[in-house]
Design an enzyme around this catalytic site. Sequence first.
Site, PDB file in Angstrom:
ATOM      1  N   GLY A  47       0.831  -1.197   0.000  1.00  0.00           N
ATOM      2  CA  GLY A  47       0.000   0.000   0.000  1.00  0.00           C
ATOM      3  C   GLY A  47       0.867   1.250   0.000  1.00  0.00           C
ATOM      4  O   GLY A  47       2.039   1.227  -0.373  1.00  0.00           O
ATOM      5  N   PHE A  48       0.301   2.367   0.445  1.00  0.00           N
ATOM      6  CA  PHE A  48       1.047   3.619   0.456  1.00  0.00           C
ATOM      7  C   PHE A  48       2.301   3.512   1.316  1.00  0.00           C
ATOM      8  O   PHE A  48       3.376   3.988   0.944  1.00  0.00           O
ATOM      9  CB  PHE A  48       0.166   4.757   0.970  1.00  0.00           C
ATOM     10  CG  PHE A  48      -0.913   5.165   0.010  1.00  0.00           C
ATOM     11  CD1 PHE A  48      -0.592   5.804  -1.180  1.00  0.00           C
ATOM     12  CD2 PHE A  48      -2.243   4.914   0.289  1.00  0.00           C
ATOM     13  CE1 PHE A  48      -1.581   6.186  -2.075  1.00  0.00           C
ATOM     14  CE2 PHE A  48      -3.242   5.291  -0.593  1.00  0.00           C
ATOM     15  CZ  PHE A  48      -2.919   5.929  -1.785  1.00  0.00           C
ATOM     16  N   GLU A 204     -17.958  10.918   0.141  1.00  0.00           N
ATOM     17  CA  GLU A 204     -17.622  10.939  -1.278  1.00  0.00           C
ATOM     18  C   GLU A 204     -18.462   9.946  -2.059  1.00  0.00           C
ATOM     19  O   GLU A 204     -18.874  10.218  -3.197  1.00  0.00           O
ATOM     20  CB  GLU A 204     -16.126  10.677  -1.445  1.00  0.00           C
ATOM     21  CG  GLU A 204     -15.284  11.832  -0.924  1.00  0.00           C
ATOM     22  CD  GLU A 204     -13.799  11.561  -0.868  1.00  0.00           C
ATOM     23  OE1 GLU A 204     -13.030  12.513  -0.636  1.00  0.00           O
ATOM     24  OE2 GLU A 204     -13.398  10.392  -1.055  1.00  0.00           O
ATOM     25  N   ASP A 334      -1.570   1.949   8.375  1.00  0.00           N
ATOM     26  CA  ASP A 334      -2.776   1.813   9.193  1.00  0.00           C
ATOM     27  C   ASP A 334      -2.620   0.811  10.326  1.00  0.00           C
ATOM     28  O   ASP A 334      -3.297   0.912  11.350  1.00  0.00           O
ATOM     29  CB  ASP A 334      -3.961   1.388   8.315  1.00  0.00           C
ATOM     30  CG  ASP A 334      -4.412   2.490   7.379  1.00  0.00           C
ATOM     31  OD1 ASP A 334      -3.892   3.617   7.509  1.00  0.00           O
ATOM     32  OD2 ASP A 334      -5.273   2.228   6.519  1.00  0.00           O
TER      33      ASP A 334
END
Length: 481
Positions: A47-48, A204, A334
């Site tokens: 991931g990031f 969103e 996370d």
Amino acid sequence: MAKNLKTQMGMKSNCIPENSTEASCIVTDSVCLPNTVLPRIVVVGGGFAGLALVEGLKNKEVQVVLIDRNNFHQFQPLFYQVATSGLEPDSIVFPFRKQFKGYGNVSFRLAEVTQIEPASNTVVTDKGKLTYDYLVLAIGTKTNFFGMEEVERNSLGMKDIRDSLNIRHMMLQNLEQAAITCDEDERDALTNFVIVGGGPAGVEMAGALAEFCKYILPKDYPEYPNTIMNIFLIEALDELLASMSDKASIKTLQYLKNLNVQVLLNEAVSGYDGNVVSTKSGRKISAKNLIWTAGVTGQIPEGINQKHIIKGNRLKTDTHLKVEGMDNVFAIGDIAGVITDETPKGHPQVAQTAIQQGRHLAKVLLNTVQSKPSKPFRYKDKGSLATVGKRKAVADLGKLHFGGYAAWLLWSVVHLLSISGFRNKFLVGFNWAISYFTYEKSNRVIIRSFKRDAYMKASLKYSSNNELEKDVNPKKSSIDA
């Protein structure tokens, strides 16, 4: 540098070096890796956080092995646009092997980690075992249904590109079925959409669905009016985007109301059987579409001592991102909970945190290899953004709080620059340009039928063996969240 690294290979491996730099593998229960005399850093999760770490370690005097169950990085902040036919999935995913082209010391292995054996510095995957000198867990999180099994069985989360496609197919299939049925109650349920969670993802998603209803539905389904599609956004707290400013929360609520989204604050879902959403206040909503964005929980493989796992199923780390009680195991993104006097609950679980931790840990690991001291991690909040449909967004940048077109433009630029690969940037930008002038979305085709039983089977396959389902605060927004 890459050439030098290849010529140093000759130690840790399950491969037999031949005359050239190529290697042939022995068939064993181990994951085959290139020989090396360098320290091996195994990174779990692309991931990031994982990508930022690998980027910081590329072509350095270490061997880096990235393990992920996908062979691509996925840009999570735009999942909702894939789900609502705003973007095609291949425009927000990027292959790891293409990303690592020219990284002479980086290897990628497609596998899923099932267990950690710290005593022997071993990672167990579904494809075999491999050893490490340093292990970095950047696994991320999964959707947290807070123990409500019925809700989990019948709703869809949005933590994977496949989830986005499932939402898209579910939505289109139900709209098609609504055009077929003559039963008004069934038609209402098929065209009612419930989104649970008033954080950035929920807001969103609600805005994108509302614009789909307003601009696409009348063209694609002229047989019934767009008023037939009802969108509900349910939030347990008394405001949306709770971690952002009051001004942002108020503006967001107004934007959604202008889009005819029914926002239910101070309301919590208590059950969902696939047809009716029940809330703790006793409210019933007939709906065959429920999208859950209300919380996340960590995914931790077996082998980690439970005493090092804190609220939200996160791993407690020190300020150098080392997992508590472990000498050579680190956590970022996370899954990491950096607990200090300044951050008693850890850092926000957003992309900016993950990227900063990945970059910082790269420096820590290189210093560790060279027996040099490292500075503690300090998170720099670069601001928070959330969009509510086209041309409307909210922004918190330090003491500056604003909304509307300027915030939307900033949101668009930041996200476009953050996407991996020139091709993906071009595709997303091109789609946004078309949508800006025409409100047109990408092809609304049902490539494969969405079947809930198959979805649940896949979800169970990828679920963590650790069943700690603890509440976390998912509402913190960021520039990349």
